[in-house]
Every structure is written in structure tokens, then in C-alpha cells.
Write a protein that holds these residues in place. Structure first.
Motif, PDB file in Angstrom:
ATOM      1  N   ASP A  10      51.096  15.282  19.504  1.00 55.03           N
ATOM      2  CA  ASP A  10      50.965  13.907  19.040  1.00 55.03           C
ATOM      3  C   ASP A  10      49.924  13.758  17.934  1.00 55.03           C
ATOM      4  OD1 ASP A  10      52.884  12.903  20.816  1.00 55.03           O
ATOM      5  OD2 ASP A  10      51.433  12.925  22.443  1.00 55.03           O
ATOM      6  N   ASN A 136      55.019  13.919  17.572  1.00 56.38           N
ATOM      7  CA  ASN A 136      55.772  12.696  17.831  1.00 56.38           C
ATOM      8  C   ASN A 136      56.631  12.279  16.644  1.00 56.38           C
ATOM      9  OD1 ASN A 136      56.513  10.541  19.498  1.00 56.38           O
ATOM     10  ND2 ASN A 136      54.949   9.206  18.644  1.00 56.38           N
ATOM     11  N   ASN A 212      54.149   2.807  36.721  1.00 53.77           N
ATOM     12  CA  ASN A 212      53.942   2.461  35.322  1.00 53.77           C
ATOM     13  C   ASN A 212      55.043   1.505  34.858  1.00 53.77           C
ATOM     14  OD1 ASN A 212      54.490   2.983  32.281  1.00 53.77           O
ATOM     15  ND2 ASN A 212      52.421   3.793  32.593  1.00 53.77           N
ATOM     16  N   TRP A 214      56.014   0.560  31.912  1.00 52.08           N
ATOM     17  CA  TRP A 214      56.843   1.051  30.818  1.00 52.08           C
ATOM     18  C   TRP A 214      57.852   2.073  31.320  1.00 52.08           C
ATOM     19  CZ3 TRP A 214      56.899  -1.953  26.893  1.00 52.08           C
ATOM     20  CH2 TRP A 214      55.746  -2.625  26.475  1.00 52.08           C
ATOM     21  N   TRP A 325      61.167   8.235  23.734  1.00 49.77           N
ATOM     22  CA  TRP A 325      60.217   7.313  24.359  1.00 49.77           C
ATOM     23  C   TRP A 325      59.805   7.818  25.738  1.00 49.77           C
ATOM     24  CZ3 TRP A 325      61.660   1.602  25.975  1.00 49.77           C
ATOM     25  CH2 TRP A 325      60.496   0.907  26.299  1.00 49.77           C
ATOM     26  N   VAL A 329      55.599   8.154  27.142  1.00 51.19           N
ATOM     27  CA  VAL A 329      55.021   7.081  27.943  1.00 51.19           C
ATOM     28  C   VAL A 329      54.043   7.603  28.988  1.00 51.19           C
ATOM     29  CG1 VAL A 329      56.889   7.021  29.658  1.00 51.19           C
ATOM     30  CG2 VAL A 329      55.610   4.930  29.144  1.00 51.19           C
ATOM     31  N   TYR A 390      56.515  -1.771  22.997  1.00 49.12           N
ATOM     32  CA  TYR A 390      55.697  -0.586  23.256  1.00 49.12           C
ATOM     33  C   TYR A 390      55.043  -0.104  21.967  1.00 49.12           C
ATOM     34  CZ  TYR A 390      54.262   3.975  25.030  1.00 49.12           C
ATOM     35  OH  TYR A 390      53.522   5.068  25.397  1.00 49.12           O
ATOM     36  N   HIS A 391      55.804  -0.143  20.868  1.00 50.69           N
ATOM     37  CA  HIS A 391      55.269   0.269  19.563  1.00 50.69           C
ATOM     38  C   HIS A 391      54.097  -0.628  19.151  1.00 50.69           C
ATOM     39  CE1 HIS A 391      55.325   1.820  15.450  1.00 50.69           C
ATOM     40  NE2 HIS A 391      55.308   0.559  15.029  1.00 50.69           N
ATOM     41  N   HIS A 393      52.092  -2.379  21.171  1.00 49.30           N
ATOM     42  CA  HIS A 393      50.963  -2.207  22.087  1.00 49.30           C
ATOM     43  C   HIS A 393      50.293  -0.840  21.939  1.00 49.30           C
ATOM     44  CE1 HIS A 393      52.591  -5.772  24.131  1.00 49.30           C
ATOM     45  NE2 HIS A 393      51.416  -5.877  24.692  1.00 49.30           N
ATOM     46  N   HIS A 394      51.064   0.194  21.658  1.00 51.38           N
ATOM     47  CA  HIS A 394      50.525   1.553  21.681  1.00 51.38           C
ATOM     48  C   HIS A 394      50.572   2.280  20.338  1.00 51.38           C
ATOM     49  CE1 HIS A 394      50.257   1.628  26.128  1.00 51.38           C
ATOM     50  NE2 HIS A 394      51.344   0.877  26.082  1.00 51.38           N
ATOM     51  N   GLN A 396      53.023   3.734  18.923  1.00 54.30           N
ATOM     52  CA  GLN A 396      53.898   4.911  18.943  1.00 54.30           C
ATOM     53  C   GLN A 396      55.354   4.504  18.906  1.00 54.30           C
ATOM     54  OE1 GLN A 396      52.412   6.705  22.647  1.00 54.30           O
ATOM     55  NE2 GLN A 396      51.499   8.344  21.437  1.00 54.30           N
TER      56      GLN A 396
END
Length: 396
Positions: A10, A136, A212, A214, A325, A329, A390-391, A393-394, A396
Motif C-alpha cells: 500500500d 493498491n 467491521n 465495512w 476493496w 478493508v 469508503y474512499h 473516509h479512508h 483508498q
């Protein structure tokens, strides 16, 4: 074998593709899985059984293949990706030899179930290996390459099984994956085990994964995707046959799925460099919506080819985006996460086929495929929204 390299997938460094041996293992698993169905008639004749009885050979295999995947994922988190893959390949080779030599239907069903359970550990572990080793920003492209290997295995097995079964016999066909599995074991000798976080207990891995939010979202989306794409894909050929077309031609029309998967997988690498994953999901989702809408309007060779190709497009773009994804996660439990994703996908395919069954039996194809197109649109929107969130918030 050389010591494992220090992979930081990553952080931007690392390979852009998985080793050839990983793709070969995925190909072999897919080849064995899809070689079963074309042999059922030959098994019935040779073993003096009915077709309904020999269907259990495929059914037990598919159940074992799908439902053992979470176990393989947790084992790979605890003991290592390549160690688990080698164990699965060696066991599958032995079970494959037993299948080729099985004296009767009962023993064959048992051995094919064992073979399915063992080969079921290959593809999730290969996906996890790619998550461990490929950065990634290259990962979806590497996963698309692996998906292409799976598609080739699927297409080749379907084409070869009928020919080999009718000429050399079903025992020879069951022996071919044994040779491929041994070749995989040899090729894996030059692949290093990737670094991973320290393993933890199997139960704790499962509980942490399912805690989790996600991960739960990914599992739910995989379940829906399996139902819409894989579950309803199986009904395209019967729908075409009901128009009076023979089974061989209907099968060839649906084979557009594999061809489209191969072609579209070549587009993933350039597209993934330009677009974030949620845009690829949106682009891929258009394929299944348009395809099912077409066969809802009319069931014909042209619309079925279009629908099958659209599903192949979806599989190459949307599915690999969701698959990628699943690798990010929970990086500390990547094997467990990927295997839960895969198990949900297979469960969804079964649910989709079962739910659609009554409408298919009544020949209500317009209603069935129209509803499926609407559900496919909902799945695409939900996948886009969740992946984009998710992208955001994180990053990625």
C-alpha cells in the motif's frame, strides 16, 4: 527458496502483477470446477446411474467448494498464503487421482466433494496473495489478470470436457487437473511467502472480521452481486432453449460471457490508472443492467449474447473493484476477509437461482429479467455509494 521479500503493497512500491504460478493455480482451480458439469451424462452411462443421481457429483463439489472458503482464509491468515495453497494443491491432486480411479458413484461423489473442498482454497488465497504483494494502485489490474486466468480455465474446461469425455473417457478428464496441480506446486517453489501480520486464532479472526461495518457491507454486496450476476447467468441458456434453440447453440451464445470477461479485463489496467474504484463499479454495473433489460424485452440469440457479454463486462470491472476493496478493508485479516467475500458470492449465486426458479419454470422471462434488471441497477448504485463512502473516509 529465497527468503520472503519485505512487501509494502500500500506504500506504492512492489510488483504490478502476481507471479505466473499464482495465475496458473487460479486457472487450475477454475478448470477443475467447470469440468464437472459436461461429464454428468458420461458418468450416468458408464456407472449405470440416472442423470439425477450423477448431478450429486457436481452439487456436492460446488457446496464443498463454496462453504470451505472461510476456513481456508482463516488458515492462510494464521499459517501463510503459500503454505495453505501448497497444502490445498497437494490434497486436491491426491483427491483427483482418487476421483479418476473411483469404482462407483458413491465413492466418486465423496472424492469429488473432497476435491472441491481442497480446490476451494486456491482462488481466495491467490486474491489474498495479490493483496499482500501488489500495491493498491496496481491491485485491481492484477486482480483482473487473475480473473482472466479464471475465465480461461472456465472456458477451456467447458470446451475440453465434452470432447475428452466422449473420446478418452471421464476418468482421463478428472486426471488432467492432477497434472496441472503438480505443475502449480513446482512453479510455486520459486515464489516467496509474503509478509503478513502475526496470525491469531481462527475464531477471533472471524469475530473481528464480522464486527467491521465495512466488511459487513462488502459481504452484503457480494451476496447481491452473486445472486444477480452468477445466479441469473445460469438461466440465460434455458431461456434461449425455450424459444426452440438447441442446447449447443444456446451454450455458445452464453459463452460470450467468458469472451467478454477476457476482453474487458484487458481494459481494467488503463482505466484503473485514471478512475477511482467507485467509478469503475458504476461503469461495470451498466453492463448487467443493459444486458438484463435487453433479454427482458426479447429473448433471442442476439439479446442473450449481448446480456452474457454485459455480465462479462460487469464481472471484469465491477466485481474486481469489489474484490480489490475486500483486500484493503482488513489488511491484518486479509485472508479471512477475502474468503468471506468469496463465500458470500457463492451463497448469493445459489439464492439467486432458487428465487428465480419458479418464474423460470413458468417461462415468465420478461418479468424475471425485467425485475433482475431493476435489482441489478440497485446493486450497482449501492456498490457505488458504499465504495465511494469508503474512499472518502479512508482515502483508498
Amino acid at each position: 527458496m529465497s527468503a520472503p521479500q519485505n512487501h509494502q503493497p500500500d506504500a506504492g512500491s512492489g510488483p504490478s502483477r502476481a507471479p505466473f504460478a499464482i495465475g496458473l493455480a487460479s486457472f487450475t482451480s477454475s478448470f477443475d470446477r467447470f469440468a464437472v458439469s459436461p461429464l454428468l451424462v458420461f458418468l450416468a452411462v458408464d456407472l449405470g446411474a440416472s442423470l439425477a443421481q450423477t448431478v450429486a457429483v457436481a452439487g456436492v463439489y460446488f457446496l464443498a467448494y463454496g462453504f470451505t472458503q472461510p476456513l481456508w482464509g482463516m488458515l492462510s491468515d494464521r499459517f501463510g498464503r503459500l503454505r495453505v495453497m501448497r497444502l490445498a494443491l497437494a490434497g486436491a491432486a491426491l483427491a483427483g487421482v482418487g476421483s479418476a480411479l473411483a469404482p462407483g458413484l458413491g465413492m466418486l461423489i465423496l472424492l469429488r466433494g473432497l476435491t472441491g473442498a481442497l480446490f476451494g482454497g486456491i482462488i481466495p488465497t491467490s486474491i489474498t496473495f495479490i493483496g499482500d504483494t501488489v500495491p493498491n494502485h496496481h491491485r485491481q489490474s492484477a486482480l483482473a489478470d487473475n480473473m482472466a486466468a479464471v475465465a480461461v480455465g472456465t472456458a477451456l474446461a467447458t470446451a475440453v470436457a465434452g470432447v475428452v469425455g466422449s473420446t478418452l473417457g471421464w476418468r482421463v478428464m478428472f486426471a488432467l487437473p492432477v497434472v496441472l496441480a503438480l505443475a502449480c506446486l513446482l512453479a510455486l517453489r520459486w515464489v516467496a511467502e509474503p509478509e503478513r501480520p502475526g496470525g491469531q486464532g481462527l475464531w477471533r479472526s472471524l469475530v473481528e472480521s464480522l464486527s467491521n461495518r465495512w466488511m459487513l457491507a462488502i459481504i452484503a454486496l457480494a451476496l447481491l452481486e452473486g445472486a444477480v450476476v452468477l445466479g441469473l447467468l445460469t438461466l440465460l441458456a434455458p431461456a434461449l432453449q425455450e424459444t426452440g434453440l438447441d442446447a449447443a447453440t444456446a451454450g455458445l451464445a452464453v459463452a460470450a460471457y467468458g469472451a467478454a470477461t477476457l476482453v474487458a479485463s484487458r481494459l481494467v489496467r488503463p482505466l484503473a490508472r485514471r478512475w477511482p474504484a467507485h467509478r469503475l463499479i458504476a461503469l461495470g454495473g451498466l453492463g448487467m443492467v443493459a444486458g438484463y433489460a435487453a433479454v427482458a424485452l426479447q429473448v433471442s440469440v442476439g439479446t442473450v449474447v449481448f446480456a452474457a457479454a454485459g455480465l462479462g463486462w460487469t464481472w471484469a470491472l465491477m466485481h474486481t473493484a469489489l474484490q480489490s476493496w475486500a483486500t484493503v478493508v482488513l489488511p491484518q485479516l486479509r485472508g479471512t476477509a477475502v474468503s468471506l467475500f468469496a463465500a458470500a458470492l457463492f451463497a448469493g449465486s445459489s439464492v439467486g437461482a432458487l428465487v428465480a426458479g419458479p418464474l423460470a419454470d413458468d417461462g415468465r422471462w420478461t418479468l424475471l429479467f425485467g425485475v433482475t434488471a431493476a435489482v441489478a441497477g440497485l446493486v450497482a448504485v449501492l456498490s457505488f455509494v458504499a465504495r465511494r463512502a469508503y474512499h472518502v473516509h479512508h482515502g483508498q
